[in-house]
Design an enzyme around this catalytic site. Structure first.
Site, mmCIF file in Angstrom:
data_model
loop_
_atom_site.group_PDB
_atom_site.id
_atom_site.type_symbol
_atom_site.label_atom_id
_atom_site.label_comp_id
_atom_site.label_asym_id
_atom_site.label_seq_id
_atom_site.Cartn_x
_atom_site.Cartn_y
_atom_site.Cartn_z
ATOM 1 C CD GLU A 60 -2.795 1.173 2.443
ATOM 2 O OE1 GLU A 60 -2.778 0.239 3.266
ATOM 3 O OE2 GLU A 60 -3.514 2.177 2.545
ATOM 4 N NE ARG A 295 4.159 -8.682 10.405
ATOM 5 C CZ ARG A 295 3.522 -7.991 9.452
ATOM 6 N NH1 ARG A 295 2.559 -8.534 8.772
ATOM 7 N NH2 ARG A 295 3.850 -6.747 9.199
ATOM 8 C CE LYS A 305 3.570 -0.005 4.631
ATOM 9 N NZ LYS A 305 2.390 -0.168 3.796
#
Ligand code: ATP
Ligand code: MG
Length: 590
Positions: A60, A295, A305
């Protein structure tokens, strides 16, 4: 810098096994590809897909990529490369408020820097989810018409309350069985901007009693009066991730949609949605499949983020490319090479269970990658002047003595570097003591050491200033001991010290970086991660470097002998300013 070929050290992993078995069983056969993303209609007459598999990296564009993304990039682009496939770069821009073109550019830079490319056979496979908004809207209308979606006018609170829990089923919305025509009309009004944000949403009609809460009629479209970085004000309804992502994959003809474990519970809806859209004739089969992997969690850093943005916004670091951040821009500026990150990704592999990777694993890959590439140089980080009192007698007045050393000790073909020894030079402050502790072999009164690549010297003592600080060390050059000359080894010494000559060394600002967080798991257990910042994560010193190093282009890697790996700063090393960042020390602290 030339990257090592990590492609040759592939370790097997469960994703490779899945792909190999899919290819062997012909499960991917019959896929068509129209050259661009396309729905069922566009693909009807399209030729077979020449790419054996299609993967995608779907960030994104709402922040800078970090080391966790590097794992995903290496994985997705690496699998495509290894199996004759193509990997798409997809900007997943369905959340208008936080997305920006600045991030899009940074993402492209980061992927290219890592050594991957979304251009295959001259065709660019960079896509924007927002390019599919028209199709998504059409798909939503088709679901409504088929009785598979409805506009729900409950408040967000009511919806939450009626969703149920892990042990209790949810309760059907009073709007669930409204006529399709009614929902279609409402949905059109939503699109036309006639309803307030939060007043209603479009929901898929799946199963309010499903044990998987993600299947309890998930919201698929919401009202948002926001300007989008690409579509501007064209839309005031936006698709939810759970709806958008599977459709993006299907339109792009992705075969293996690889995501992190927290999306595992979304997979049933992924399959539900794509199955129905294919049945309705909107999407072509075979459909993509989602696979999950763990992850990356790396000790001593944060990769969320949101947390990274907070560090930047509140000035705890100097920007998104601060060399202490685990962003790819920061790691690069710190001196991490793309090859080191690829090697790291290869070494950690992929698994299906979450674990923490020790930061030392990343540093190990970094040193292994830099060692054969980085040129050697001498630098003095904490300078103390040393004067050779008999220089006039032995060498003669203003004369300088040319010294040289290999650019790389194991690669003679890279040639030699040259620097000058004169009557005055710089040494490390820590290399001189008045009272040597046991085992100290460097400079103290009466002791002899070798100046690396130069002569043997014998220490006389030191000068102090009025305050008692040592300001200058004095020594005598021992004649006929120059490195590389016959008989140089006749005088045996136990210590060798690095140095730079006062005549040709260049003053340098050297930024000594250390871990940004003192703790292993910053913010673990809900703790305030800001409180765990390492106050000594940056120390700036003013030292001296060899002339060749000072002249190097920004971004050049060096191993400063005895000190570690350094890089000429990409931003500030210019216009006569010499600035180096410490990438890492020669060995881990642990
Ligand atoms: P954050 O949670 O920090 O906002 P994100 O997961 O939302 O990160 P995206 O831009 O949505 O970031 O991620 C793009 C791709 O990168 C996704 O496919 C995601 O799975 C992958 N990714 C993100 N973080 C990691 C990580 N720590 N390890 C491996 N892959 C990751
Ligand atoms: Mg995310």
């Amino acid at each position: 810098m030339q990257a090592p070929d990590t492609a040759t050290i592939k370790t097997s992993n469960f994703l490779r096994q899945i792909i190999e078995s899919d290819l062997a069983a012909g499960r991917l056969d019959g896929r068509r590809y129209a050259g661009v993303p396309g729905d069922a209609l566009a693909l009807a007459d399209a030729p077979p897909d020449a790419a054996r598999i299609r993967t995608r990296f779907p960030p994104e564009p709402n922040g800078y990529l970090h080391i966790g993304h590097a794992k995903s990039i290496c994985l997705n682009f690496g699998l495509a490369r290894d199996y004759g496939g193509v990997c798409h770069l997809r900007l997943d821009d369905t959340n208008p408020e936080k997305e920006d073109d600045e991030y899009v550019r940074a993402i492209r830079d980061a992927v290219r820097w890592l050594g991957f490319d979304w251009v295959a056979d001259g065709v660019s496979h960079e896509y924007f989810a927002s390019d599919y908004f028209d199709f998504m809207h059409r798909a939503a209308c088709a679901l409504i018409e088929a009785g598979l979606a409805y506009v729900d006018e409950q408040s967000a609170d009511e919806m939450r309350r009626r969703r149920g829990t892990l042990t209790e089923p949810g309760v059907d919305s009073p709007w669930r069985d409204r006529p399709a025509a009614d929902s279609l009309e409402r949905f059109a009004q939503m699109r036309d901007g006639r309803h307030a944000e939060g007043s209603m949403v479009l929901r898929a009609k799946v199963d309010m009693a499903s044990p998987n809460i993600n299947l309890r009629d998930p919201a698929i479209y919401r009202i948002k009066f926001a300007e989008h970085h690409r579509t501007g004000k064209r839309w005031c309804i936006y698709p939810m991730y759970t709806f958008a992502h599977p459709i993006e994959d299907a339109l792009e003809r992705i075969t293996h949609s690889i995501c992190t474990l927290e999306f595992e519970d979304q997979r049933p809806f992924y399959d539900w949605l794509l199955g129905h859209l294919a049945d309705l004739g909107l999407l072509a089969r075979p459909l993509p499949h989602q696979y999950e992997f763990a992850r990356l969690n790396l000790t001593h850093v944060v990769t969320s983020k949101r947390k990274l943005a907070q560090l930047v916004a509140d000035g705890h670091v100097a920007g998104w490319d601060d060399p202490r951040l685990p962003t790819l821009a920061g790691l690069r500026r710190r001196g991490y090479s793309a090859g080191a990150l690829r090697l790291f990704a290869e070494r950690i592999g992929v698994s299906k269970s979450d674990a923490w990777i020790d930061y030392a694993t990343l540093e190990g890959a970094l040193r292994d990658d830099l060692e054969p590439h980085a040129a050697r140089a001498m630098a003095v980080l904490d300078p103390l002047k040393l004067v050779l009192v008999n220089w006039d007698e032995v060498i003669g007045g203003d004369r300088l003595d040319d010294c040289s050393a290999p650019v790389h000790p194991h690669q003679p073909e890279r040639g030699r570097r040259h620097f000058q020894l004169g009557a005055e030079l710089w040494i490390e402050r820590g290399d001189y003591v008045e009272q040597p502790p046991k085992g100290f072999f460097r400079l103290f009164p009466g002791n002899r050491v070798r100046l690396k690549y130069g002569h043997v010297i014998e220490c006389i003592g030191a000068e102090r200033d009025a305050a008692g600080n040592i300001v200058e060390v004095r020594a005598r050059l021992v004649p006929d001991t120059k490195s590389g000359t016959p008989g140089a080894d006749a005088v045996k010494v136990k210590g060798v010290i690095t140095w730079v000559g006062a005549a040709d060394a260049v003053a340098a600002e050297i930024r000594l970086y250390d871990a940004l967080f003192a703790t292993e798991h910053p913010g673990a257990g809900g703790a305030d991660f800001i409180a765990e910042l390492n106050p000594d994560s940056l120390r700036v010193v003013h030292g001296w470097v060899e002339p060749d190093a000072a002249r190097a282009a920004a971004g050049t890697h060096f191993q400063f002998e005895r000190h570690g790996y350094f890089v000429a700063d990409a931003v500030d090393h210019r216009d006569g300013r010499v600035v180096f960042n410490r990438t890492t020390t020669l060995r881990g602290a642990g």
